[in-house]
Design an enzyme around this catalytic site. Structure first.
Site, mmCIF file in Angstrom:
data_model
loop_
_atom_site.group_PDB
_atom_site.id
_atom_site.type_symbol
_atom_site.label_atom_id
_atom_site.label_comp_id
_atom_site.label_asym_id
_atom_site.label_seq_id
_atom_site.Cartn_x
_atom_site.Cartn_y
_atom_site.Cartn_z
ATOM 1 N N CYS A 101 2.763 -14.631 -22.362
ATOM 2 C CA CYS A 101 1.444 -15.215 -22.178
ATOM 3 C C CYS A 101 0.898 -15.797 -23.470
ATOM 4 O O CYS A 101 1.170 -15.300 -24.557
ATOM 5 C CB CYS A 101 0.465 -14.148 -21.671
ATOM 6 N N ASP A 494 -1.738 8.165 5.527
ATOM 7 C CA ASP A 494 -1.446 7.286 6.644
ATOM 8 C C ASP A 494 0.046 7.441 6.938
ATOM 9 O O ASP A 494 0.848 7.568 6.017
ATOM 10 C CB ASP A 494 -1.768 5.842 6.277
ATOM 11 N N ASP A 692 -1.229 2.096 2.898
ATOM 12 C CA ASP A 692 -0.532 0.900 2.418
ATOM 13 C C ASP A 692 -0.931 -0.374 3.140
ATOM 14 O O ASP A 692 -0.514 -1.450 2.737
ATOM 15 C CB ASP A 692 0.985 1.088 2.574
ATOM 16 N N ASP A 696 -5.973 0.231 6.194
ATOM 17 C CA ASP A 696 -6.266 1.435 5.398
ATOM 18 C C ASP A 696 -7.332 1.172 4.334
ATOM 19 O O ASP A 696 -7.873 2.119 3.752
ATOM 20 C CB ASP A 696 -4.993 1.932 4.680
#
Length: 804
Positions: A101, A494, A692, A696
């Protein structure tokens, strides 16, 4: 199975972007060099926060960086750089990975919902091709880990030089001092017939005019920034003591104490030097990340390999990644197969197989075959740059305990200065002591009350903790999340994609009249012609067993039911009960087997060969290999584990039973997941939510700590407080253990810092002089420096904690 992928934040060319009231709010991590004292960061925060367009600032003297949120429509990166310089510090632009960068590249503000890659791709056609930008990117990397490590290393060397000069002159000053005569009986003759006090004055000049200028400049900078820090205290002590001693040499009645000033400066500089070295250890993780990117990349142009600086790679370039070399930027494999070591990014210890179509993460290592890959993200859009930014932002953020400590440190400076004046007044006017004695007590109070240990107490622990997490593929987004995770007593998982793989796989094969291997081989031959996920799972199972799958002819797909084909002259039907009935096949014993498997929450595919049902293939969303061990570890630590899913209760109970989860919330609609988390919180529980998917995200935001699996959707990753790069449920317990260890170190450090000041101040002020218990300024300096060093070393000991 592929390893975890890096989180793909919808960010700008170097930072997270959010919509502000008047424009785009951009978050960048700036290099701020020259913050010697832990409390210096407060001055930077105060000055920058007062500027128009700046919405928030969190500076960190340990990492020499500051996280700044600002309105990109009102101010620019150049404005921020100039304002940092006006604060009296050095700013080299953004703190970004070397080679990749340009630190002075202006952040791109664009919509949070998308457009990041297109905008950056457009930008790379201009500035990134600039040779000066490439040079700045390479310079950012030179030897010291981008920006974050360079200035810390230079400061440590400068501190060492100043300490050695101060020590060199402090020794002879002490030998010619009045205290050497009183305590050691030394009466050394001064050279050239000079008076010993004049000799001490001359010897003190390098100490005051070189070694101690660091403190004087820091004090001036702090006053200009409208703050008071330890530089003010040390500069006041040295300055007042030296001026008084000079006055004694010029004829004022009393005894000089040049030796106290010289030894005080030596001890403070030594403590700061050691502290700088400890700071470097605390920032090892970020420095390692900043060093990961390779300096050069091989780009294929007109079919010929051309080596170019990594900073010149543009989106769309075709890269050649040879065996043993690093992947320069994020890319997608177009040709070749190899295994790639992603451990430095995701923490995944096993190499991950890469084939055409698979994503490559920049800075990972190609182990075997040669790969041709198309660059998809470059510069600050790469996963490496975003991970660095995430870790640095977390290290710069302040936990609640740290905010309290910062306020206490600010007040402690006032207490020290006020206490010094009060001590002088009591000893000089009330007790009637000599001016020398009163000044010594006052200087001792000012020196020993320096709040450096208090300022270091939590940032060092947070830096080490977040760095340890990053090395294990666990990214804490802020210090608050790191602190909150230590108190979780309930973790909600989940099911799909978190505890399970999120895709169907063959779970069982029941044959009737055929060998199981033959049954799978024939079914795979039919399903190879289909694109249905269940068909792909059956083909994958055959490939995993290295079966020879014959070709199928006369393939016919029956939508919603299955497929029929000819395989080696035999008619094979694979699909639902309804399909077999349509084809005139009697289920016989296969029907009972199918009902038995379906009762356990599995999906079944019946197989018939030449008009006879020959078996059943059961498919299910298989659990992750590490899921059961993760649940067992959490349960052993007294954490209640809850599984949350929209699946039917039969399927949910099967998975829960397999994993040993006692509480299951099944058939929960996406919009109700947040409500279920809120209900658990209403029971008085501190809840962590692990998910995920897009559905969620509200639950992740509602939980006390939201934890996203790294392969999850952008929305889930953005909403979460913690990101698990390896997609390993076992990392949840590791994150909690790391959090508890970090908070324990924070409390130990705060306890020591507060206790040290509470005990040392009365002694320094002479409250126990009646018992013969007093301190001289140089001893106070040693105690103060030792306290700061002890806090830093205690935080570094966190690296030995067993959290995995």
């Amino acid at each position: 199975m592929h390893g975890g992928h890096a989180p793909d934040h919808a960010a700008g060319a170097n930072g997270r972007v959010a919509t502000g009231g008047t424009g785009e709010l951009v978050e960048v991590v700036l290099h701020v060099g020259g913050m010697f004292a832990a409390t210096s960061a407060r001055g930077v925060e105060r000055r920058l926060a007062a500027r128009p367009g700046v919405r928030g600032v969190e500076a960190n003297a340990l990492s020499q960086t500051a996280t700044v949120r600002y309105d990109s429509s009102a101010i620019t990166l150049a404005d921020l750089e100039r304002w940092v310089e006006e604060c009296g510090y050095h700013c080299a632009g953004r703190s970004v990975p070397g080679h990749v960068c340009d630190p002075l590249e202006e952040p791109l503000a664009h919509d949070v919902q998308g457009g990041a890659h297109e905008a950056h791709a457009e930008a790379t056609r201009g500035p990134r091709g600039d040779r000066r930008a490439v040079g700045r990117a390479a310079e950012a990397h030179t030897g010291h880990g981008g920006h974050a490590g360079m200035s810390t290393a230079e400061m440590a060397r400068d501190m060492r030089r100043r300490f050695l000069v101060a020590l060199t002159f402090a020794i002879p000053i002490f030998l010619y001092s009045p205290i050497a005569v009183e305590v050691l009986g030394l009466e050394l003759p001064a050279p050239l017939g000079m008076r010993t006090d004049v000799l001490s004055l001359l010897l003190s000049l390098p100490v005051v005019l070189y070694s101690s200028t660091l403190f004087f400049r820091g004090a001036v900078r702090a006053v200009r920034n409208r703050t008071l820090d330890m530089m003010v205290l040390v500069a006041t002590s040295i300055g007042v003591g030296w001026v008084y001693s000079v006055a004694v040499v010029l004829g004022v009645e009393g005894e000089h104490f040049f030796e106290a000033i010289a030894v005080l400066a030596s001890f403070v500089l030594f403590g700061h030097w050691m502290e700088m070295r400890a700071r470097a250890g605390a920032s090892d993780a970020v420095r390692a990340l900043l060093d990961l990117a390779p300096p050069m990349a091989v780009v294929l142009r007109d079919g010929a390999p051309v080596e170019v600086p990594t900073a010149e790679v543009q989106v769309g370039d075709l890269l050649l990644v040879r065996p043993g070399s690093k992947v320069p930027v994020d890319a997608v494999v177009e040709d070749g197969t190899s295994s790639v070591d992603e451990s430095m990014i995701t923490g995944e210890s096993m190499p991950v197989t890469k084939r055409p179509g698979d994503a490559l993460i920049g800075a990972t290592i190609n182990r075997e075959g040669s790969l041709r890959a198309r660059a998809t993200k470059v510069g600050s859009d790469t996963a490496l740059a975003q991970i660095v930014e995430l870790v640095q932002a977390a290290q710069n953020s302040k936990a609640p305990a740290q905010r309290l400590a910062d306020r206490a440190a600010s007040w402690l400076v006032l207490v020290a200065l006020g206490g010094g004046l009060a001590t002088f007044g009591v000893w000089f006017w009330l007790v009637g002591s000599s001016l020398e004695t009163a000044l010594l007590f006052a200087i001792t109070v000012v020196v020993i009350a320096c709040p450096d240990a208090l300022g270091l107490a939590t940032p060092t622990a947070i830096m080490v903790g977040t760095g340890m997490g990053a090395r294990r593929g666990i990214l804490f987004k802020d210090a608050g999340a790191l602190e909150r995770a230590s108190g979780l007593d309930t973790v909600v998982f989940d099911k799909t994609g978190t505890l399970t793989m999120g895709e169907p796989a063959v779970d069982a094969i029941r044959a009737d009249g055929l060998d199981e291997t033959e049954l799978l081989r024939l079914a795979a031959a039919v399903e190879r012609e289909s694109e249905h996920p269940l068909a792909e799972a059956i083909v994958a199972a055959a490939e995993a067993r290295a079966l020879h799958v014959p070709p199928a002819t006369r393939f016919r797909a029956v939508p919603g039911a299955g497929a029929v084909a000819e395989v080696g002259g035999r008619t094979v039907v694979v699909g639902s009960r309804r399909l077999l009935e349509q084809e005139g096949v009697a289920l016989d014993g296969a029907g009972a087997i199918g009902r038995e498997l379906q009762a356990t929450g599995r999906t079944v595919a019946f197989v018939a060969v030449d008009g006879r049902a020959t078996g059943v293939i059961a498919l299910a969303d298989t659990v992750r290999e590490t899921a059961r061990a993760a649940i067992e570890r959490l349960s052993a630590e007294g954490v209640q584990v809850v599984m949350l899913t929209g699946d039917n209760r039969v399927t949910a109970e099967r998975v829960a039973t397999e994993l040993g989860i006692g509480r299951v919330l099944a058939e929960v609609r996406p919009e109700d997941k947040e409500r279920q988390v809120a209900e658990l919180q209403a029971e008085g529980r501190t809840v962590g939510m692990v998910g995920d998917g897009v559905n969620d995200a509200p639950a992740l935001a509602r939980a006390d700590v939201g934890i996203a699996i790294g392969t999850g959707t952008d929305v889930a990753v953005e909403t979460a407080d913690v990101v698990l790069m390896r997609s390993d449920p076992g990392d949840v317990a590791t994150a909690m253990a790391l959090s508890r260890a970090t908070v324990r170190k924070m409390r130990e450090n705060l306890g020591w810092a507060v206790g040290y000041n509470a005990l040392a101040l009365p002694i320094a002020g002479g409250a126990f002089a009646w018992a013969g218990l007093t301190l001289r300024p140089e001893i106070a300096a040693l105690a103060m420096s030792g306290s700061s060093l002890l806090v830093a070393l205690n935080a570094l000991s966190l690296r030995r904690a067993k959290v995995a």
